[in-house]
Scaffold this motif. Structure first.
Motif, PDB file in Angstrom:
ATOM      1  N   LEU B 146       0.830  -1.207   0.000  1.00 19.22           N
ATOM      2  CA  LEU B 146       0.000   0.000   0.000  1.00 19.22           C
ATOM      3  C   LEU B 146       0.865   1.259   0.000  1.00 19.22           C
ATOM      4  N   TYR B 148       3.841   1.723  -1.203  1.00 25.58           N
ATOM      5  CA  TYR B 148       4.452   1.996  -2.492  1.00 25.58           C
ATOM      6  C   TYR B 148       3.416   2.572  -3.469  1.00 25.58           C
ATOM      7  N   LEU B 149       2.197   2.062  -3.386  1.00 27.85           N
ATOM      8  CA  LEU B 149       1.141   2.605  -4.236  1.00 27.85           C
ATOM      9  C   LEU B 149       0.910   4.079  -3.935  1.00 27.85           C
ATOM     10  N   ASN B 150       1.144   4.459  -2.685  1.00 31.62           N
ATOM     11  CA  ASN B 150       0.844   5.826  -2.275  1.00 31.62           C
ATOM     12  C   ASN B 150       1.912   6.818  -2.738  1.00 31.62           C
TER      13      ASN B 150
ATOM     14  N   ILE C 208      -8.061   3.446  -5.413  1.00 35.34           N
ATOM     15  CA  ILE C 208      -6.844   2.640  -5.246  1.00 35.34           C
ATOM     16  C   ILE C 208      -6.807   1.996  -3.877  1.00 35.34           C
ATOM     17  N   GLY C 212      -6.968  -1.814  -2.956  1.00 29.74           N
ATOM     18  CA  GLY C 212      -5.728  -2.329  -2.366  1.00 29.74           C
ATOM     19  C   GLY C 212      -5.958  -2.928  -0.992  1.00 29.74           C
TER      20      GLY C 212
END
Lengths: 213, 226, 223, 42
Positions: B146, B148-150, C208, C212
């Motif tokens: 999560l 890294y997605l951010n 997202i 996620g």
């Protein structure tokens, strides 16, 4: 599928100590087994592993012929665990607790079924009282009522007797009798050898995390 | 023994790259000699980002494959990426002071890097709190994913929030000597980072083995079994 | 699939009932929000014009801090008496548990907003509008998604409750920036249409992290 | 054109070396501590 449980070389390590080791265990469908052993001999751990609440450190096993890593939800739907914890919500009433459990199980029951269950366990008068106000014996009976939701094949009991009062014990004895009659598989871990031995076909003794005979 | 030889070689290469950056590359027309900070700052930033990307891959593959190797990769690259991120920040300040006149600005990159540092430090703290290795790997992989997605979202939002300066010289306008110095330094640091990564992963593996050994060995099967 | 929704609704309605029976949590959170608004205005300024300018930032910070209390609680209450395991062994889908908790938190945060908004309007003299409503919904959805995720995480640790703000707040930075910006623009009568980009960012953020965290919730919730 | 500023450059390069060596050293120490533990556990 004759064997409901097949365990091969199961071991479980917590931090630095092995609680279970080299556990080889086969239990046939319809068998009823007592699990004896001192405190800390690994009875609860074994039951938790069987209930898929703990994963073993070593070894492999099958329940209902299914791999517990892959088919957790199937296995959980077909077994019941009577553990140390009551797993009840104190601000809800017995009826609401049962309703919650049934809905999560996916059972479409109406209140009449719950009421007859409560009646069977002789706690119907308390059905609309928050659980926090009830006695320990009553709560434990409600836990028993939760076991009766749906149609389990395998029933695991971890020390079922201590928190039960006299009538509770009688009810449980009656239930066990019925379950055996219906061909369910039972595992009872207990210190109360006398009470337990009346109900089982076979006794396993755990010692230092292994089965000894 | 072999790793010592490799390490000495890597250090020599690193020193050589730094020498190139400090001495051989010419002074910049605008920035004078101060720009030489970029030869350590930019490679550190690149490598930090690279390692954090590797840790993302490790997290993802752990969740898909459940092999301890991927968790060790994720953990190690996260740790080294964090060290480099922690290095990039003060290096950025040392660059900002002589060129922009301040130690810190709320520039998108600086701000994002700072948040990144806190996020990844949080995961490493989290790891310390979980005893069971399998649970630790599962949880920290989920969180690492999560986070890294951010990162791009944080970057984008901070950039929109306050875009002050974008200083990025593309290699084409730079002196070839400078480009060479930058690349040398980037690869030298990459070499060291990979060396650290391998060593860190080895340490983790040994630690797991020792822990297994220290736990009393499971008693041998004996007697009748059911 | 229907079982999934049945479980989600069961968790949601159970939590709702429990919070309703024990209203002290909601009341104390609301009071805490009020208190924060007051403290901010004491600490920062008493100049009305300045306060109006800072109102969006203060509003969102207040919401963040006040909701942390209830987020922490949402999984914490499942830890007692082995309820967490109890739910698992009933065969609950971990994602249904997560989603149920998320919706509960969303409800709670929305209530908090409904309480804080008129207060802000009175204290800082701001006007309400539809765009503002959209931002509030999108912002609180993102807040409750990540909040539920980290609440599940820290509650599953033996001693991890203090980690919740440390892990949660930096993740919420884009959400905070976007929500504050749109709120600002709405209050200042955005003439250049900048708020659309920020609203899109909010939507992307929500999608997202909703996906996620739903995909990874299993690893936090099941053992 | 900015003149001088070498103190910043030296600071930056020095810091880089310092951080990298300290991390390397900490790895080496962890390695030694593990070796000791390994010996004790035998």
């Amino acid at each position: 599928m004759n064997n409901i449980i097949e365990m091969v070389e199961i071991g479980r390590r917590f931090d630095r100590s092995w609680v279970l080791a080299h556990m080889n265990l086969t239990i046939k469908k319809g068998e009823s087994v007592a699990l004896f052993g001192a405190n800390g001999s690994g009875k609860s751990t074994l039951l938790k592993i069987l209930a898929t609440l703990l994963s073993p450190t070593t070894g492999r096993f099958q329940i209902f012929g299914k791999n517990p890593e892959k088919e957790k939800s199937f296995i959980r739907r077909h077994l019941r665990l009577l553990g140390h914890d009551k797993q009840l919500y104190g601000s809800l009433t017995p009826l609401e607790n049962l309703r919650l459990a049934a809905r999560i199980r996916g059972l479409d029951y109406n209140d009449k079924i719950f009421e007859s269950l409560l009646g069977q366990l002789q706690i119907l008068p308390f059905k609309d009282q928050p659980i926090g106000e009830l006695s320990e014996g009553t709560k434990k009976k409600l836990v028993l009522a939760k076991l009766l939701l749906g149609d389990p094949e395998l029933i695991l009991m971890d020390e079922p007797y201590p928190a039960l009062d006299k009538s509770g014990r009688e009810i449980l004895g009656h239930l066990i009798h019925e379950w055996r009659h219906e061909g369910k598989t039972l595992i009872i871990a207990s210190h109360d050898h006398e009470e337990t031995i009346k109900h089982v076909d076979r006794v396993l003794t755990l010692q230092g995390g292994m089965i000894s005979s | 023994m072999k790793s010592k030889v490799i390490l000495i070689f890597l250090i020599l290469f690193f020193a050589f790259a730094q020498y190139w950056g400090l001495v051989r590359a010419p002074a910049d027309r605008m920035m004078g000699d101060v720009y030489r900070i970029l030869f350590v700052h930019v490679p550190a930033a690149w490598n930090a980002l690279l390692l954090l990307t590797v840790s993302f891959v490790g997290c993802l593959l752990y969740l898909l494959r459940r092999k301890e190797f991927w968790d060790r990769l994720a953990h190690s690259s996260m740790e080294i990426g964090l060290v480099l991120t922690g290095l990039v920040l003060p290096l950025g300040s040392l660059w900002a002071k002589p060129t922009w006149g301040v130690w810190w600005t709320w520039d998108p990159r600086l701000t994002t890097t700072m948040i990144l540092f806190i996020l990844y430090a949080g995961v490493l703290i989290l790891r310390q709190l979980i005893d069971d290795p399998v649970r630790r790997a599962k949880i920290s992989s989920a969180v690492g994913l999560l986070i890294y997605l951010n990162v791009p979202i944080v970057y984008l939002s901070v950039r929109w929030w306050r875009s002050l300066h974008q200083l990025q010289s593309s290699p084409s306008t730079m002196d070839p000597q400078m480009v060479l110095a930058l690349r040398l330094n980037a690869f030298a640091l990459l070499g060291l980072a990979v060396f650290f990564l391998v060593q860190r992963m080895r340490l983790l593996k040994r630690e797991a083995l020792i822990e297994e050994k220290e736990s009393l060995p499971p008693p041998l099967p004996r007697g009748a079994q059911s | 699939m229907t079982l999934f929704f049945q479980q989600t609704v069961a968790i949601l309605s159970k939590d709702f009932l429990m919070e309703y029976r024990d209203r002290s949590r909601l009341l104390s959170t609301l009071l805490f929000g009020l208190l924060l608004l007051l403290l901010f205005s004491f600490a920062l300024s008493v100049d009305p014009a300045l306060m109006r300018k800072m109102a969006p930032g203060l509003f969102w910070l207040t919401l963040f801090f006040a909701s942390t209390l209830s987020l922490e609680h949402s999984f914490q209450k499942e830890r007692e008496e082995g309820r967490w395991e109890g739910l698992l062994i009933l065969g609950i889908d971990p994602r249904a548990l997560f989603l149920g908790k998320l919706l509960g938190n969303l409800l709670f945060i929305s209530l908090l907003q409904l309480f804080l908004l008129p207060l802000m309007a009175v204290l800082y003299d701001i006007q309400l509008s539809w765009t503002l409503g959209t931002v509030l919904v999108l912002g609180s959805l993102g807040l409750s998604t990540l909040g539920t995720f980290y609440s599940a995480l820290t509650a599953s640790l033996r001693e991890g409750q203090f980690l919740l703000p440390l892990l949660l707040y930096p993740m919420l930075v884009p959400l905070l920036l976007a929500s504050v910006k749109v709120t600002e623009l709405v209050l200042a009568r955005d003439l250049f249409g900048q708020q659309v980009a920020w609203l899109k960012l909010l939507i992307v953020f929500d999608i997202i992290f909703l996906l996620g965290s739903l995909l990874t919730a299993e690893f936090l919730i099941d053992r | 054109m900015i003149h001088g500023g070498w103190e910043f450059v030296w600071g930056a390069y020095g810091l880089t070396w310092f951080v990298l060596t300290s991390y390397g050293f900490s790895l080496w120490q962890r390695h030694r501590r593990l070796s000791k533990r390994e010996k004790n556990s035998r």
